[in-house]
Every structure is written in C-alpha cells, then in structure tokens.
Design a protein around this motif. Structure first.
Motif, short mmCIF file in Angstrom:
data_model
loop_
_atom_site.label_atom_id
_atom_site.label_comp_id
_atom_site.label_asym_id
_atom_site.label_seq_id
_atom_site.Cartn_x
_atom_site.Cartn_y
_atom_site.Cartn_z
N HIS A 162 0.86 -1.18 0.00
CA HIS A 162 0.00 0.00 0.00
C HIS A 162 0.90 1.23 0.00
CE1 HIS A 162 0.91 -1.12 4.14
NE2 HIS A 162 0.83 0.16 4.46
N TYR A 163 0.26 2.41 -0.04
CA TYR A 163 1.01 3.66 -0.07
C TYR A 163 1.62 3.93 1.30
CZ TYR A 163 2.09 8.54 -1.19
OH TYR A 163 2.73 9.72 -1.42
N VAL A 164 2.93 4.19 1.34
CA VAL A 164 3.60 4.49 2.61
C VAL A 164 4.79 5.41 2.34
CG1 VAL A 164 5.11 2.48 2.49
CG2 VAL A 164 4.56 3.48 4.72
N LYS A 165 5.02 6.32 3.25
CA LYS A 165 6.17 7.21 3.17
C LYS A 165 7.33 6.56 3.92
CE LYS A 165 7.80 11.85 4.31
NZ LYS A 165 7.45 13.15 4.93
N ILE A 166 8.40 6.30 3.20
CA ILE A 166 9.57 5.67 3.81
C ILE A 166 10.60 6.76 4.08
CG2 ILE A 166 11.43 4.00 3.48
CD1 ILE A 166 9.53 2.37 1.79
N GLY A 167 10.97 6.94 5.32
CA GLY A 167 11.84 8.04 5.73
C GLY A 167 13.29 7.84 5.38
N ASN A 168 14.06 8.89 5.58
CA ASN A 168 15.49 8.87 5.28
C ASN A 168 16.21 7.77 6.07
OD1 ASN A 168 14.87 11.16 3.84
ND2 ASN A 168 15.76 12.58 5.31
N GLY A 169 16.98 6.96 5.36
CA GLY A 169 17.78 5.94 6.00
C GLY A 169 16.99 4.85 6.71
N ALA A 170 15.70 4.73 6.40
CA ALA A 170 14.83 3.81 7.14
C ALA A 170 15.36 2.38 7.16
CB ALA A 170 13.42 3.84 6.57
N LYS A 181 9.52 -5.06 -1.95
CA LYS A 181 8.33 -4.83 -2.76
C LYS A 181 7.55 -3.66 -2.14
CE LYS A 181 3.96 -6.86 -4.31
NZ LYS A 181 3.05 -8.03 -4.24
N LEU A 182 7.40 -2.60 -2.94
CA LEU A 182 6.67 -1.41 -2.49
C LEU A 182 5.62 -1.06 -3.53
CD1 LEU A 182 9.77 0.77 -1.52
CD2 LEU A 182 8.37 -0.59 0.02
N ASP A 183 4.37 -0.99 -3.11
CA ASP A 183 3.31 -0.68 -4.07
C ASP A 183 3.14 0.80 -4.30
OD1 ASP A 183 2.80 -3.26 -4.62
OD2 ASP A 183 0.71 -3.28 -3.96
N GLY A 184 3.47 1.62 -3.31
CA GLY A 184 3.28 3.05 -3.51
C GLY A 184 3.88 3.87 -2.40
N GLY A 185 4.07 5.17 -2.70
CA GLY A 185 4.59 6.08 -1.70
C GLY A 185 5.87 6.75 -2.15
N ARG A 202 10.72 -4.55 -6.52
CA ARG A 202 9.48 -4.43 -7.30
C ARG A 202 8.74 -3.19 -6.80
NH1 ARG A 202 3.97 -6.03 -7.60
NH2 ARG A 202 3.42 -6.83 -9.68
N LEU A 203 8.57 -2.23 -7.69
CA LEU A 203 7.92 -0.98 -7.33
C LEU A 203 6.58 -0.87 -8.06
CD1 LEU A 203 10.95 1.50 -7.44
CD2 LEU A 203 10.04 0.21 -5.49
N GLY A 204 5.54 -0.49 -7.33
CA GLY A 204 4.21 -0.38 -7.91
C GLY A 204 3.95 0.98 -8.51
N LYS A 205 2.77 1.14 -9.09
CA LYS A 205 2.43 2.37 -9.80
C LYS A 205 2.24 3.56 -8.87
CE LYS A 205 -2.57 1.42 -9.93
NZ LYS A 205 -3.73 1.22 -10.83
N GLY A 206 2.14 3.31 -7.55
CA GLY A 206 1.94 4.41 -6.62
C GLY A 206 3.22 5.06 -6.14
#
Length: 689
Positions: A162-170, A181-185, A202-206
């Motif tokens: 799902h959409y998520v904001k991944i912070g610096n250096g997370a 695998k990230l779908d969005g953000g 794998r990166l999603g369209k979001g």
C-alpha cells in the motif's frame, strides 16, 4: 546523514559485544496504558506479549529495563496518545501521537521477532534501529516509516502492499536484505543505502519519488521490476550511485521531470531511455557509467549539466535534440567513441572542456546560426585540424576555438529556421524577420532566396514557390507526429456530374498563422477552378495550391503579417470538387504531410486525415446529420437516430469500428486520450480524460 548511519552502526556493534546468552523467559501481560512497569514481573524476560493498551511510558520502560528482549508481540495492543510537558521521555519529545511507536523506543534491543499492532500508523525515528529483526509484517494501517526506523537490522524481505512514506535511512545498511516490494509512496533519502545484498526490487504504480542516495551502493541490484512508472516524478541526487543497476528504462515515466545529480554515477548501467517530459538531468547524472553506449536527450531538457555524461561510452550522433540550450563544463568529457556529432540550432553556450577528449570525433555539425559562447579549452585533446566542421553561417570561420577545425560551409537554401526542413515554418520566420519581429533562429544565408543580398518580400514569394513545387525536402518523416492538434475532413456523398464543397477543419490548442498539406483526391474527383474558399477563421490568409505531376495538390496558407487563424475549432478552409463517372462507389480523400506553423516560426506536425467519398447513385444522401458524439465523465457517448457503425481514430492513425445502436450509446473501455470519431458523414474531435 551518512555519518549518522555510521554512528548508529558503531553503537550497535558495541551493544552486541555486551550481550550474553540468556535462556528463554516469557512475559504475557494484559496492560492498561502507562502500567507496563507494574505488570511485568521479570525484566530479564526474552519474550514479551502485550495486550490491551499502552503509550509512550510503556515503551520507555521497555527501553530502560528490558535489555534481553528477543520477541516483542504487540498484535493485540492499541497505542494511545500521551503528553507530558514537564519531562521528555525520548530525546526532547514531550508529545506522542496515538498508533505511533516512539523514536528510539527499541533501539539496539536484541529483538529478533516483531509483531506490530494492527492499528499502527507510524513507526518512529530509529525505533528498531540495530535490533536483530529478520522479518516483519507491515500492516495496511501503516502510512509512514520514520527515518532510520530499521537501520542496520538483519531484515531479509520488505513487502508493503500500500502507499507508505519511507523516511530517510529507514532501511540503510540492512546488509541481509535481498527483496523489496513497495506498491506506492515516497522513498526517502538513503532509505536503502548500502543494502549490499538487495537484488530484487518491485515498485508499484503508486511510487512517486526516489530520494537522494535511496539505493546508493546497492551493488547486487541489476534492474527494477517496475509495474507502472506513470506516477514517478523525481529520481533525486545519487539515487542509484555506485549501485549495480544495469537498466534504466524510463521511456514510459510520463511524469518524471528530474533525474538528479550523480543519480547513476559509477554504475554499470547500459540501457537508458529517458522520457520525453524530462526537464532536468543533474550534474554528473551518468558520470563514468562506462557501459552506457546509447542515449537521446529529450527536447525539454534545456541543459546538459556539468559532468552529466563524462566518461561514458556513448557513440550515437543523435545524442542532442533541438531545444537544448547549453552544454555544461565537462558534460561530454572523454566521449571518445563518438565519430559524428550535431550541435542543435538552439544551443547558445558550451562549457569548459565540455567536449575534451573526444578523440574519435571526425565530423562536427554546428547548427546554431549565432556562434555559441564557449568556456575554456572546449575541445582539449582533440586534433581539430582533422575534424570536419559543417557550419550553416560564415560567422564560425574566424571565431575563437572554432577556426581550428576543417571548416565546411553548407546550408539548405530556404531553410530559414535551420531545422533541415523547408516548410511553412520557414515562411513565417522569414515574414517575422522582414516585419522586424524577434525570432529565435534565423539563417540569413538561407533566407536570401533570390541571392540579391537583400531580404524582402520577394524572398517570401520565392520561398512559397519552393514549398509548392517541392524543390526541396519539406515535410516530416512518415508517421512523425509532434502535435496533439488535429486536421480533419467531413465525409461527403456526391453523384457524377455534381459539385460538392468540403470543409477542412482544424481543432487546435496552439495558435497558428500558417499551414501546409498535401491533398490526394481519388480517381474521378477533381478540384474546380476556384479550388479554395477562406472561412471566417482564415479570411486574412492567402491559400495557394500547386498540383504535382503525380496528381498530389500541395497547399500552403500564410499571411504577410503573420496573423493568427481565428478560434480553436471548426472549418479553416473549403474546397470544391467535381465528380465524374469514374468515381468509385466507395473512395477515400486524404490530406497528409500536414505542417502547422506559429507566428514565431515554430513548426508542428499532425497526422493525416481521411474522408469517405460515396458515389450516392441509389443511396440515401449522407448529408442528413443524424448522429452526435461527445465525452462525459471519461466515457465516450454516441447518440444516433439509426443503427450504424462509427470509426474511432487515434492520433497515430489507428482505426477501430464501433457498433452503434439507435439511441444513446456509451463506451467505457476507451483509454484516456484524443480521438476523432466519424459517424454519418461527420467528424468529431473527442478528448477523453
């Protein structure tokens, strides 16, 4: 930021050296927020299962007292908000939001197994940095993972659907991480920096942006499985620097505007396709990407930045396109594989040593009419005396750093705007020059068509005649389209011996002052003597026609004041035709090689247009207009009094038949775009969005 990651890593090593072997001890509590210190009877427990509620005070207890914790299960807990304005619990933080794990809450703990609360929204700053976590399920409730949340953990896989904001250096320096695998953000700066085992992404369209250094030093990466790139807008500085990425195909990333400084520097990337909408290519974007051999800079990129392509092995001549304005310092440094290079007409500056070390250069074409400003030693190391310089104006012959080349003066007479084509765009440019209007590119040598050393209206007359009689290559390559504007023709029905007037329509978003096209009439249909009639949109314009030996009629419309055509929709001119008995019952009338010119001399090319011509003997007259077509809420709607068939025509000329029933028809499976719909002898321009 990278210094901070190093410090975290060093702290974790120190903590691990202090660890001792602890036997499994389990604590399971039903907690009320703030009471965990009273509920836990054994602070040496290795496993903690919490149910009920908790807040920042409980996390503070875990941080201070439970040093041996390897299992933390919070699946049945709710995290409540907490505030204490007198004493900060973590760092300088006084307030803590609900459904949030506080900053550094479990920093450095030996946690291996983590189960997050079902309602969790935010994982705080460095909350689990340096733990022993190998896997974690990221619930759909999570919308942000704060900076350094899992830095330097042995986590092996990340799956966020799902959409998520991944912070610096997370997830920086997670060296066991192999699969993401990230779908969005958005992906923050250094988010996966130094994840040396990361091979599958794998990166999603979001996914909307990739931050600075996000995948830097990820040496196991070969490519990215990108489901859909349409929403990505930014690949920031050093995003993939010194990684193992080999493929960077962004041709379908329609919203990508910027590739940052050193984004792919030092990588083995060999395939790069840049999207047409790209506007910025940062300093050193592909610096010493030595496997890179082919690239085309899109026309919206106005500058090749400093060091952008230095040290690559690019060898194609069509590297730069019209629209480019400047070439930065060392931008093409040591591109020794290039033999032939063309400098676009729009370039006005070439930086210091921009083309130094291009030792394979044999032919250089300088298309700018005004000699570009140069930095120092632009061609250092190049034997300029052995390189042929093809110029289009005499000004280069004595110019510093240019005169060392083996100069050849050549230009196409009539190519006033220096684009290697002769068409109505040259006419509008020439008219502007005569009127005293500023023009972007003007070649005076090519404009003096009558060769009398004076540029005036007689040169315009000579140029129009050249276009009409096809004395030079004047139009685009077959299928080339760079305008969304559409010319169309209404279908007609005509009997032998009859005359019929046909509207040629222009649906335009830009404003034009000139046009040209080729008219192809089927056998049995001829132009009448009067040929053309202006409409209210073009009453200030002159239309001329010359019929070629092959029967093609070349049409040019222009105005000696470069007056613009009026409006944006409807008939631009009318032609009158006569039919004879040789006209087939079903025939086609075509216009192609369509060139549209603005008042400033810019030229745009449109797709061909066709109309059905029916010999209507024994057939009902098609002039009865019984149908309408339009778009509503992204759906094509056709209303017709009769059951019939409509043609849906795309901008690239593809045609699809649509079955139309009497009454109201809706077609919801059509992709967004611009179309022409033909039905019952009428043409409709439809924009579906």
């Amino acid at each position: 930021m990278r210094k901070f990651i190093f410090l975290i890593t060093a702290s974790i090593i120190t903590l691990s050296l202090q660890a001792t072997e602890i036997k499994t001890r389990v604590e399971e509590v039903n907690n009320v927020a703030g009471n965990l210190s009273q509920k836990v009877s054994d602070t040496q427990a290795t496993s903690l299962i919490i149910k009920g509620t908790m807040d920042a005070r409980d996390f503070k207890f875990i941080a201070d007292k439970m040093d041996n914790l390897s299992v933390l299960d919070m699946s049945e807990v709710s995290i409540l908000a907490y505030e204490n304005l007198e004493v900060p619990l973590f760092g300088t933080q006084f307030s803590y939001e609900a459904n949030t794990i506080p900053q550094t809450a479990c920093f450095g703990k030996p946690i291996v197994t983590l189960t997050l609360p079902k309602s969790i929204k935010t994982i705080g700053y460095a909350a689990f940095a340096g733990t022993g976590i190998k896997s974690v399920k990221f619930n759909s409730s999570i919308d942000s993972i704060a900076p350094y949340a899992f830095t330097s953990t042995p986590i092996e896989q990340i799956n966020i659907g799902h959409y998520v904001k991944i912070g610096n250096g997370a997830f920086a320096r997670c060296t066991a991480l192999t699969n993401v695998k990230l779908d969005g953000g958005s992906i923050g700066n250094d988010a996966f920096l130094g994840c040396s085992s990361l091979a599958k992404i794998r990166l999603g369209k979001g996914v909307v942006s990739i931050g600075k250094g996000a995948f830097g030093e990820c040496t196991a990466i070969k490519g990215i499985d990108w489901v859909d790139k349409k929403n990505i807008t930014l690949i920031d500085d050093e995003a993939f620097a010194n990684s193992g990425i080999e493929n960077a195909n962004f041709s379908d990333a329609i919203r990508l505007k910027r590739i940052g400084a050193f984004a792919f520097a030092g990588t083995p990337v060999s395939t790069v396709n840049l999207p047409p909408g790209l506007k910025e290519l940062g300093d050193g974007a592909f610096l010493y990407a030595t496997n890179l051999k082919k690239m085309i800079i899109p026309s919206r990129v106005k500058a090749i930045s400093n060091y952008a392509l230095a040290g690559t092995n690019i060898d194609n001549n069509n590297l730069m396109t019209e629209g480019l304005k400047s070439i930065g310092d060392y931008a093409l440094y040591n591109l020794h594989q290039i033999k032939d290079l063309t400098i676009p007409a729009t370039v006005y500056y070439i930086g210091t040593q921009a083309m130094a070390g291009m030792t394979g250069l044999q032919n250089l074409e300088a298309k700018p009419v005004k000699v570009p400003i140069l930095g120092e030693n632009v061609w250092a190391g190049v034997d300029q005396s052995q390189v042929k310089l093809n110029i289009h104006t005499k000004a280069y012959k004595n110019a510093a750093q240019w005169k060392e080349f083996k100069t050849m003066l050549s230009f196409l007479l009539g190519d006033v705007n220096n684009d290697a084509k002769i068409n109505v765009g040259d006419a509008t440019t020439l008219i502007n020059k005569i009127l005293g209007t500023e023009v972007a590119v003007f070649n005076p040598d090519a404009a003096d068509l009558d060769k009398n050393d004076n540029i005036n209206v007689s040169d315009v007359t000579a140029l129009i005649n050249m276009i009409l009689t096809r004395q030079a290559t004047t139009s685009q390559k077959t299928g080339e389209v760079n305008s969304d504007d559409i010319m169309s023709i209404d279908d007609i029905s005509i009997k032998p011996g009859e005359n019929r007037t046909i509207d040629i329509n222009l649906n335009n978003s830009k404003q034009y002052s000139g046009l040209q096209f080729d008219l192809h009439l089927p056998e049995g249909l001829t132009l009448t003597a009067s040929k053309f009639t202006s409409t209210s949109r073009s009453d200030k314009h002159t239309f001329l026609c010359e019929t070629q030996a092959n029967g093609t009629a070349c049409v040019v419309g222009y105005n000696m004041s470069n007056t613009k055509f009026k409006g944006h929709d409807g008939s631009i001119l009318r032609i009158t035709v006569t039919a004879d008995k040789s006209l087939a019952s079903e025939a086609m009338l075509t216009i192609d090689n369509i060139v549209l010119a603005t008042a400033t001399g810019e030229t745009y090319y449109a797709n061909q247009a066709q109309a059905h011509v029916n010999n209507t003997t024994g057939i009902n007259d098609m002039e009865a207009k019984t149908a309408n077509a339009y778009a509503h809420n992204g759906i094509l709607v056709i209303e017709s009094q009769n059951a019939t068939t409509a043609q849906l025509i795309t901008l690239n000329g593809m045609t699809q038949d649509l079955l139309v029933e009497a009454g109201h028809n809706e077609y919801d499976a059509i992709e967004h775009g611009i179309y022409i719909v033909r039905i019952e002898g009428r043409s409709f321009k439809i924009i579906i969005k």
